[in-house]
Write an enzyme that holds these catalytic residues in place. Structure first.
Site, mmCIF file in Angstrom:
data_model
loop_
_atom_site.group_PDB
_atom_site.id
_atom_site.type_symbol
_atom_site.label_atom_id
_atom_site.label_comp_id
_atom_site.label_asym_id
_atom_site.label_seq_id
_atom_site.Cartn_x
_atom_site.Cartn_y
_atom_site.Cartn_z
ATOM 1 N N GLU A 22 0.827 -1.196 0.000
ATOM 2 C CA GLU A 22 0.000 0.000 0.000
ATOM 3 C C GLU A 22 0.867 1.254 0.000
ATOM 4 O OE1 GLU A 22 -2.738 -0.357 3.318
ATOM 5 O OE2 GLU A 22 -2.653 -2.549 3.183
ATOM 6 N N GLU B 76 -9.764 6.040 3.065
ATOM 7 C CA GLU B 76 -10.089 5.315 4.289
ATOM 8 C C GLU B 76 -9.995 6.286 5.458
ATOM 9 O OE1 GLU B 76 -8.206 1.774 7.143
ATOM 10 O OE2 GLU B 76 -7.421 2.101 5.121
#
Length: 370
Positions: free
Chosen positions: A162, A282
């Site tokens: 990520e 997020e």
């Protein structure tokens, strides 16, 4: 990213910030489930309080404040017991047994607005992100925008790489957006970490970009848009293959400059290729109960996708490549947790290719509730 967190721990009526007990460096090498285990000590009994909190009944000596620094406190039976006690088991018992303390259980709540692309044999992915400085309501919450490369098909657990930008005050000490990397080989259980705080991501020499680097300036509402191009690509350089003894490697590029790599030895099947790519935002919040007002933490610019260019967060020129470097267009799956809090939509045109607008104001929208 998946679940990653810091939270506030409440012991009886005393609130003890987690960051007082654990340093940023130590946080970096703790896994996600280690965080949860640390702040939710083993309980001999558990019940739901009339106010809606889940209460853990923890032995006096197991509370966090007595684990740090190995303090030697005597056990005071009278003063260590808060409230009425009852040793009987059962959901109807809303008290802790004698000799325990009441600890509010902390459960992380991660809100997403992501687009998922499923494709067997992903060897590269990239996108151009505009960068904002979203409002984060609590010191321990975070808000991010990122790309995930994932492998979980046929595996017992999920593996990810990520990268993106994040606002995470308790981790970095301020509210500036910063570049970050992350990885896990077991669904955020015992492996992986942020940035360079464990064995994992390896920096390249002479890169002007680095994990944790602040991004300044940031995009302005109805003003200039500040962007960062982020790419993750499977290694194809023969020299590096020889240097790394044939090991598969995934390189991270920022603005087309090589920043570093994830060695293939970190993973199983993900060492070779991914089977899913996700783009989006997020938000991590903690302790909110169902039906209560949602955290006011923003995602992206803090504005919904409908506001569009120069007002909402976006990721443009989204590209996913197969083993031949060919651009592929996998089917999309929308992954929005609560569209009244944060939303997302994808589009395509000649200039931006595939792109998406996303984000939102969280609890600043009255319709956004838990």
């Amino acid at each position: 990213m998946a679940s990653r967190m810091l939270q506030l721990v409440f012991i009886c009526v005393l609130c003890v910030p987690f960051m007082i007990l654990v340093s940023p460096a130590e946080l970096g090498i703790m896994s996600i489930l280690d965080y949860i285990s640390y702040i939710n000590p083993p309980a001999v009994h558990k019940y739901k309080h009339d106010n809606g909190d889940n209460i853990l009944c923890v032995k006096f000596t197991d509370q966090i404040s007595l684990q740090r620094g190995k303090q030697q406190y005597g056990y005071d039976k009278k003063n260590s017991i808060i409230g009425w006690r009852d040793a009987q088991a059962g959901d109807s018992i809303k008290r802790c047994p004698e000799g325990t303390v009441s600890v509010m259980e902390i459960k992380p709540d991660h809100q997403y607005a992501v687009m998922k692309y499923l494709y067997e044999g992903v060897y590269g992915a990239q996108g151009i992100f505009n960068v904002w400085q979203p409002y984060v309501e609590s010191h321990d919450y975070f808000s991010l925008s990122q790309i995930w490369l994932i492998r979980d098909k046929g595996l017992p657990t999920m593996q990810t790489m990520e990268a993106g930008w994040i606002v995470y005050p308790s981790y970095y000490g301020d509210s500036r957006p910063r570049l970050f990397v992350y990885w896990t080989a077991d669904n955020y259980n015992k492996t992986g970490c942020w940035n360079l705080y464990c064995e994992g991501f390896v920096m390249s020499t002479d890169s002007k970009y680095y994990p944790g680097q602040p991004i300044e300036p940031v995009s302005e509402y109805e003003g200039p848009q500040i962007e960062r191009e982020i790419s993750i690509k499977r290694l194809s350089d023969s020299f590096d293959r020889e240097f790394l003894q044939g090991e598969g490697v995934w390189y991270l590029y920022i603005q087309n400059e090589r920043v570093g790599y994830w060695p293939g030895s970190l993973f199983d099947s993900l060492a070779e290729s991914a089977d899913r790519v996700e783009y989006g935002g997020e938000v991590a919040i903690y302790g909110d109960n169902a039906g209560t007002p949602h955290s006011r933490t923003h995602m992206g610019s803090g504005h919904f996708l409908e506001e569009g260019w120069s007002r909402a967060a976006y990721i443009r020129n989204i590209e996913i490549h197969n083993s031949n470097g060919t651009l592929v267009y996998p089917p999309e799956t929308n992954g929005v947790t609560n569209s009244k809090c944060y939303n997302l939509a994808t589009h395509a045109n000649q200039t931006w290719g595939q792109y998406m607008f996303f984000g939102g104001p969280g609890g600043d929208n009255p319709s956004c509730v838990n």
